[in-house]
Design a protein around this motif. Structure first.
Motif, PDB file in Angstrom:
ATOM      1  N   ALA A 203      11.121  27.685  38.753  1.00  0.00           N
ATOM      2  CA  ALA A 203      11.134  28.919  39.529  1.00  0.00           C
ATOM      3  C   ALA A 203      12.478  29.108  40.210  1.00  0.00           C
ATOM      4  O   ALA A 203      13.212  28.141  40.468  1.00  0.00           O
ATOM      5  CB  ALA A 203      10.021  28.903  40.576  1.00  0.00           C
ATOM      6  N   ALA A 204      12.794  30.374  40.491  1.00  0.00           N
ATOM      7  CA  ALA A 204      13.944  30.712  41.324  1.00  0.00           C
ATOM      8  C   ALA A 204      13.436  30.846  42.753  1.00  0.00           C
ATOM      9  O   ALA A 204      12.592  31.700  43.041  1.00  0.00           O
ATOM     10  CB  ALA A 204      14.578  32.013  40.851  1.00  0.00           C
ATOM     11  N   ILE A 205      13.906  29.986  43.616  1.00  0.00           N
ATOM     12  CA  ILE A 205      13.395  29.929  44.996  1.00  0.00           C
ATOM     13  C   ILE A 205      14.469  30.428  45.947  1.00  0.00           C
ATOM     14  O   ILE A 205      15.640  30.009  45.858  1.00  0.00           O
ATOM     15  CB  ILE A 205      12.993  28.492  45.381  1.00  0.00           C
ATOM     16  CG1 ILE A 205      12.037  27.909  44.332  1.00  0.00           C
ATOM     17  CG2 ILE A 205      12.346  28.452  46.754  1.00  0.00           C
ATOM     18  CD1 ILE A 205      12.597  26.719  43.639  1.00  0.00           C
ATOM     19  N   LEU A 206      14.069  31.296  46.867  1.00  0.00           N
ATOM     20  CA  LEU A 206      14.984  31.835  47.873  1.00  0.00           C
ATOM     21  C   LEU A 206      14.451  31.481  49.256  1.00  0.00           C
ATOM     22  O   LEU A 206      13.291  31.762  49.574  1.00  0.00           O
ATOM     23  CB  LEU A 206      15.122  33.352  47.712  1.00  0.00           C
ATOM     24  CG  LEU A 206      16.097  34.076  48.644  1.00  0.00           C
ATOM     25  CD1 LEU A 206      16.700  35.292  47.942  1.00  0.00           C
ATOM     26  CD2 LEU A 206      15.443  34.509  49.952  1.00  0.00           C
TER      27      LEU A 206
ATOM     28  N   ILE B 214      19.654  29.924  47.592  1.00  0.00           N
ATOM     29  CA  ILE B 214      18.912  30.151  46.352  1.00  0.00           C
ATOM     30  C   ILE B 214      19.091  28.946  45.436  1.00  0.00           C
ATOM     31  O   ILE B 214      20.202  28.435  45.259  1.00  0.00           O
ATOM     32  CB  ILE B 214      19.400  31.429  45.620  1.00  0.00           C
ATOM     33  CG1 ILE B 214      19.314  32.642  46.556  1.00  0.00           C
ATOM     34  CG2 ILE B 214      18.579  31.673  44.354  1.00  0.00           C
ATOM     35  CD1 ILE B 214      19.916  33.909  45.968  1.00  0.00           C
ATOM     36  N   ASN B 215      17.989  28.519  44.837  1.00  0.00           N
ATOM     37  CA  ASN B 215      18.006  27.370  43.924  1.00  0.00           C
ATOM     38  C   ASN B 215      17.054  27.636  42.765  1.00  0.00           C
ATOM     39  O   ASN B 215      16.099  28.410  42.901  1.00  0.00           O
ATOM     40  CB  ASN B 215      17.556  26.106  44.675  1.00  0.00           C
ATOM     41  CG  ASN B 215      17.548  24.880  43.792  1.00  0.00           C
ATOM     42  OD1 ASN B 215      18.529  24.629  43.096  1.00  0.00           O
ATOM     43  ND2 ASN B 215      16.460  24.125  43.798  1.00  0.00           N
ATOM     44  N   ILE B 216      17.321  27.024  41.629  1.00  0.00           N
ATOM     45  CA  ILE B 216      16.360  26.982  40.530  1.00  0.00           C
ATOM     46  C   ILE B 216      15.867  25.550  40.450  1.00  0.00           C
ATOM     47  O   ILE B 216      16.667  24.613  40.445  1.00  0.00           O
ATOM     48  CB  ILE B 216      16.997  27.329  39.171  1.00  0.00           C
ATOM     49  CG1 ILE B 216      17.668  28.684  39.214  1.00  0.00           C
ATOM     50  CG2 ILE B 216      15.956  27.315  38.069  1.00  0.00           C
ATOM     51  CD1 ILE B 216      18.420  28.978  37.944  1.00  0.00           C
ATOM     52  N   GLY B 217      14.562  25.380  40.397  1.00  0.00           N
ATOM     53  CA  GLY B 217      14.061  24.023  40.327  1.00  0.00           C
ATOM     54  C   GLY B 217      12.607  23.964  39.922  1.00  0.00           C
ATOM     55  O   GLY B 217      11.894  24.970  39.920  1.00  0.00           O
ATOM     56  N   ASP B 218      12.206  22.753  39.582  1.00  0.00           N
ATOM     57  CA  ASP B 218      10.816  22.497  39.238  1.00  0.00           C
ATOM     58  C   ASP B 218      10.002  22.457  40.524  1.00  0.00           C
ATOM     59  O   ASP B 218      10.374  21.783  41.483  1.00  0.00           O
ATOM     60  CB  ASP B 218      10.729  21.147  38.510  1.00  0.00           C
ATOM     61  CG  ASP B 218       9.327  20.869  38.008  1.00  0.00           C
ATOM     62  OD1 ASP B 218       8.723  19.906  38.494  1.00  0.00           O
ATOM     63  OD2 ASP B 218       8.848  21.621  37.153  1.00  0.00           O
ATOM     64  N   VAL B 219       8.910  23.205  40.569  1.00  0.00           N
ATOM     65  CA  VAL B 219       8.075  23.247  41.766  1.00  0.00           C
ATOM     66  C   VAL B 219       6.641  22.894  41.411  1.00  0.00           C
ATOM     67  O   VAL B 219       6.198  23.062  40.265  1.00  0.00           O
ATOM     68  CB  VAL B 219       8.114  24.634  42.449  1.00  0.00           C
ATOM     69  CG1 VAL B 219       9.522  24.948  42.918  1.00  0.00           C
ATOM     70  CG2 VAL B 219       7.583  25.717  41.538  1.00  0.00           C
TER      71      VAL B 219
END
Length: 624
Positions: free
Chosen positions: A6-9, A98-103
């Motif tokens: 996901a793209a997390i903000l 902002i980060n992209i990561g496994d959630v």
């Protein structure tokens, strides 16, 4: 357990407590307008969702990292325009990471390192700025025409590897991405799954039944102040006893006390736990009473006891949770850590205790605790010694506390506890009249409290101090708003309840003040003397002068405000000699005292209360 990329903000409001302290109503109105007019419409436009709001911050998720970056860029540019027409002290600025990561997805929430890194990136952003990770940069490089400034490899707390970070430049290229804000209906709250609703419904029904039974069938006892107490719900009550100091050095006892005190504070955050205050729990230090006896006297089901052994840079903390009714050990653990991990150990203990008490909702809350390792144990050590001195509430100890806090900040300028403690030294200087200081001391207290908030001090502590500063400045409405918010954040803290009683007393709400101080004393039967100070002043304002005297006669020590109440009370009772004795004590503490000088400092809002107090001081013979 569902996982996904996901793209997390992550975003928060810069200087939130400063804004609230300056204009709470206006700040809340502005934030609400920004949410409805800008943030919600833009989130909807870019197909995002607001996962949760966290006081002054928010966590969002976007299906596309491109959409997340464009959303953030447009939001910050729009905020620049909105702030341009406002005075600097009324401007609201956001930080965004902002980060992209496994959630990990659980119900409608997300967890994991991907979320943590987004939060760390947000902390690296400038006010009004955006900070992104390398993986985000790689994804948008050929898709969004933005200028980026590389910040290099950055070490952040609780993340094993350095993060390569970039700052988004809000220049002409960024402005070219802007699109009009299109109003959309307010985002509806996320629906809970039926199973979750059913569980929560059952839990609330159970708690409601327990609460009804508790209040309909009180077990009554009288404490030292003659206040009727009610036994707490047994199954969810706990006291954290003073931890034993096994370091072999008597002067290391403050460290074991500090760990136990901080665990008490963290447990108090869980609203359904009844937590006995530090003073009452620590009063059993060195006593030989059994767990059952202590449990019966304090009215708690569980005790947490432990020990601390410090050897160089190594620390061993041993803890055990005891069921006082069964007199058996529910859980025990030993922690061998470096001294810089004290706060992490405390979180581990809190998590384990809450889990042992069995409620899933508390377990989930405990899992969210994310304390930071300490940068400098030496700085933390000075800060703890400062707090030890501060609690003695004398002129000399206050000066020593200030010296120690300043030493801590020389070693670690970002230590929030030291900033907050320093703020208290200035407030107490003003309130206790230990020095010839005016409202500039309140300004100093407010400034250091703001810094403490920005550095991450607990919100309830910030709101408590802001409340007392507001009262000293004569803004009783704001004072009560701050203490109400503090209690929302930490409903079990007896000091907060007693502070609310004091502020209600100052506002002339004597009946309500009585209720809150009684609840504070019920939660902390071995309370510090200043609880009695609050209660005695309430009695004085109710013209129960004998009650005011009786309460303060049981105090271990008297501050200047106690001598003032005693002088006025004895004078009202016609006991001239006793009134003069306490008036003499006032002048010993503050040789420059006069009624003219104290009048501007009196915090009673109602004119009749102020006159009632001043007339009592005049009757006692205090100088005009």
């Amino acid at each position: 357990m569902e996982r996904r990329l996901a793209a997390i903000l992550a975003t928060d409001v810069v200087g939130y407590s400063r804004l609230m302290g300056a204009d709470e109503t206006g700040t809340l109105a502005a934030l609400k307008a920004q949410r409805t007019e800008l943030i919600d419409p833009k989130v909807a436009q870019y197909n995002g969702r607001i996962i949760k709001l966290m006081g002054d911050g928010a966590l969002m998720e976007f299906p596309s990292v491109v959409d997340a970056v464009i959303f953030a860029t447009e939001m910050q540019l729009e905020m620049q325009q909105r702030n341009a027409s406002l005075a600097e002290d009324r401007q609201i600025h956001y930080r965004i990471g902002i980060n992209i990561g496994d959630v990990i997805v659980e119900d409608d929430d997300i967890f994991g390192d991907g979320v943590n890194i987004a939060a760390r990136l947000e902390g690296l952003a400038e006010p009004g700025g955006i900070c992104i990770g390398r993986n985000v940069r790689n994804q948008i490089r050929d898709k969004v025409d933005l200028n980026l400034e590389e910040l290099g490899e950055v070490e952040v707390k609780n993340i094993a590897r350095p993060i390569r970070a970039f700052r988004v430049l809000l220049d002409e290229k960024a402005s070219a991405l802007s699109t009009p804000v299109v109003a959309v209906p307010s985002l509806r709250p996320r629906k809970m799954k039926p199973k979750v609703l059913m569980i929560l419904g059952m839990l609330m029904a159970l708690l409601g039944t327990v609460a009804w039974w508790h209040f309909a069938n009180p077990s009554r006892t009288d404490n030292a102040n003659g206040v009727v107490q009610h036994s707490p719900t047994e199954a969810t009550s706990i006291a954290v006893l003073a931890f034993k100091n096994l370091s072999g050095e008597a002067d290391q006892a403050y460290l074991s006390d500090a760990i136990a005190e901080d665990i008490t504070t963290e447990l108090s955050r869980f609203g359904n736990l009844f937590v006995i205050s530090r003073e009452s729990a620590f009063s059993y230090r060195d006593q030989t009473k059994t767990a059952r006896q202590i449990g019966q006297e304090l009215g708690v089901r569980y005790l947490l006891e432990g020990s601390v052994q410090l050897s160089g840079s190594h620390m061993r903390v041993t803890v055990q949770l005891i069921d006082t009714r069964e007199q058996n050990h529910v859980w025990a653990e030993k922690y061998d850590r470096e001294v810089t991990d004290i706060l992490v150990v405390q979180d581990d203990i809190v998590r384990s205790v809450v889990t042992a008490l069995g409620e899933k909702i508390w377990h989930e809350a405990a899992e969210s605790l994310q304390s930071k390792p300490l940068e400098s144990f030496e700085a933390y050590d000075f800060s703890l010694r400062g707090s030890e001195a501060l609690h003695k509430l004398t002129k000399d100890s206050n000066q020593e506390a200030r010296r120690l806090y300043k030493k801590a900040l020389e070693l670690d300028p970002g230590l929030p506890d030291a900033h907050l403690g320093l703020a208290w030294t200035y407030y107490l200087d003003y309130d206790a009249q230990w020095s010839d200081t005016g409202t500039e001391a309140l300004d100093q207290a407010y400034r250091y409290a703001q810094i403490a908030n920005d550095e991450g001090a607990p919100g309830y502590e910030i709101h408590r101090l802001f409340g007392q500063i507001s009262a000293a400045r004569g803004d009783h409405e704001k004072a009560l708003q701050h203490i109400a918010r503090a209690i929302e954040l930490n409903p079990n803290d007896g000091d907060l309840l007693a502070t609310r009683a004091m502020l209600l007393r100052d506002d002339g709400q004597l009946e309500e003040a009585h209720k809150w101080i009684e609840d504070a004393i019920r939660r902390n039967p071995h309370h510090p003397d200043w609880y009695g100070s609050v209660l005695s002043a309430i009695h004085y304002m109710e013209k129960d002068y004998e009650g005011a005297v009786s309460i303060l006669n049981r105090a271990k020590s008297l501050a200047i405000w106690d001598h003032l109440i005693l002088a006025a009370s004895h004078a009202r009772l016609g006991e001239v000699k006793k009134a003069q004795q306490h008036a003499s004590e006032v002048l010993t503490i503050n040789p420059g005292f006069s009624i003219a000088r104290i009048t501007p400092r009196i915090e009673y809002r109602r004119h009749e209360d102020r006159q009632h107090y001043l007339e009592g001081l005049r009757k006692a013979g205090l100088p005009e």
